[in-house]
Design an enzyme around this catalytic site. Structure first.
Site, PDB file in Angstrom:
ATOM      1  N   GLU A  93       0.831  -1.205   0.000  1.00 41.78           N
ATOM      2  CA  GLU A  93       0.000   0.000   0.000  1.00 41.78           C
ATOM      3  C   GLU A  93       0.867   1.256   0.000  1.00 41.78           C
ATOM      4  O   GLU A  93       1.930   1.288   0.623  1.00 41.78           O
ATOM      5  CB  GLU A  93      -0.898   0.030   1.239  1.00 41.78           C
ATOM      6  CG  GLU A  93      -1.921  -1.075   1.304  1.00 41.78           C
ATOM      7  CD  GLU A  93      -2.731  -1.059   2.585  1.00 41.78           C
ATOM      8  OE1 GLU A  93      -3.544  -1.968   2.768  1.00 41.78           O
ATOM      9  OE2 GLU A  93      -2.547  -0.133   3.406  1.00 41.78           O
ATOM     10  N   CYS A 336      -3.505   1.129   8.267  1.00 42.67           N
ATOM     11  CA  CYS A 336      -2.379   0.661   7.467  1.00 42.67           C
ATOM     12  C   CYS A 336      -2.434  -0.858   7.310  1.00 42.67           C
ATOM     13  O   CYS A 336      -2.493  -1.595   8.288  1.00 42.67           O
ATOM     14  CB  CYS A 336      -1.081   1.082   8.153  1.00 42.67           C
ATOM     15  SG  CYS A 336       0.390   0.599   7.248  1.00 42.67           S
TER      16      CYS A 336
END
Length: 352
Positions: A93, A336
């Site tokens: 990511e 996250c």
């Protein structure tokens, strides 16, 4: 033969590598212009380099094959989250955030994470490998191109706070910082970069000795060993007193302020007593506390605290500089590692 990524060299290193292979050193500057200013990702597109040299370059260097698998844009604040697919099929990511000073990108340092913090989505899947220097750079380039194309603006800041423990990928991380600051390349000032660590003591000290002007953030998340042991297993290796001693060393050597990251978790680390204890721990030190609202991870049983303002007030009363981080990405997979985990589970279920 495993080729070196073209993104893994500083300008001087690339000049030496080219000279060693009978290519004139000035070609390095041409390459830097093509890949960092014109954003090409193929030697064949470099029109001012001879065909002979292009064939040599193709045998010597590779480009990162990294593609956007999924893109999420927060409808409230415009935060952009990329799920990126790497050449080996792994996913990471990368996130773009808008601040009053401009655009910043948060990059990933590892595929998975071995720190296994109990409240974190990133640590739910163990580390597979480290991110390479080229993969670090490519994340930044993808974000840079997006900001320029969609916002007509520049990407000026960066945090290395994505999936993984950056200091567990120390060698690649430091080379990444060297490459990204190159004036004829991406030209990102070290003072506009922040790297986080959950407390790898030896690496904090080694990082201090580099004096490279990159900002340091320490993920503390607890005011004592009892709480930290429960939510951060790394504390059983590097206890709180050792982390604080390493922070003191960093401040002494660099004369730079440290950011203390503190996620507020309901009924875990958010009481007034916890705030007082944290204030005593940090009293007189060149640091400030960044209080972070917790983004719920469905796989664990932790919840967001509603005591952020009270906790902040106690710190302020005890003369500790602090801020409450503005929440971003609330309408997307904000925590996250969440988007990556969803993708991995989706692929696993598809095989069943």
């Amino acid at each position: 033969m495993l080729m070196n990524s073209i993104y893994s060299f500083t300008l001087q290193e690339l000049k030496k590598e080219l000279t060693k292979n009978n290519i004139k050193a000035f070609v390095a500057e041409q390459i830097f212009d093509w890949i960092y200013s014109k954003h090409v990702d193929s030697f064949d597109e470099m029109k001012n380099i001879s065909k002979e040299n292009i064939e040599k370059l193709k045998q010597l260097f590779s480009f990162e094959n990294m593609v956007v698998d999924k893109l999420q844009v927060d409808k409230h604040d415009g935060t952009v989250k990329f799920l990126l697919k790497l050449e080996d099929g792994n996913f990471i990511e990368t996130v773009i955030m808008k601040f009053n000073y401009g655009y910043s990108v948060c990059v990933t340092s590892q595929i998975g994470c071995n720190m296994a913090c109990k409240f974190c989505a990133s640590g739910l899947i163990r580390k597979k490998r480290n991110i390479t220097v080229g993969e670090f750079i490519k994340q930044f380039i993808i974000a840079k191109e997006y900001v320029e194309k969609n916002f007509n603006d520049k990407l000026t800041h960066m945090v290395v706070m994505g999936i993984g423990e950056p200091f567990d990928n120390f060698e690649n991380l430091i080379q990444f910082f060297e490459v990204i600051k190159q004036q004829k390349g991406l030209c990102i000032s070290p003072r506009k970069i922040t790297v986080s660590t959950c407390g790898l003591v030896e690496k904090i000290k080694e990082f201090a000795d580099l004096k490279n002007q990159v900002n340091l953030a320490i993920l503390l998340h607890a005011p004592n060993n009892e709480i930290r042991n429960k939510i951060m297993p790394i504390n059983k290796v590097y206890s709180l007193d050792k982390v604080i001693e390493a922070m003191d060393y960093y401040i002494k050597v660099t004369k730079r302020r440290v950011t203390i990251e503190y996620i507020l978790i309901k009924d875990v680390n958010d009481s007034d007593e916890n705030a007082v204890e944290l204030a005593k721990l940090l009293k007189g030190k060149l640091c400030y506390v960044n209080l972070i609202p917790y983004n719920k991870v469905v796989e664990n049983n932790y919840f967001r605290s509603v005591r952020g303002k009270q906790f902040f007030d106690v710190l302020k009363k005890n003369n500790i500089q602090a801020t409450i981080r503005l929440e971003r990405g609330s309408s997307i997979d904000a925590a996250c590692g969440q988007l990556r985990i969803k993708k991995i589970l989706e692929l696993r279920n598809a095989k069943v």
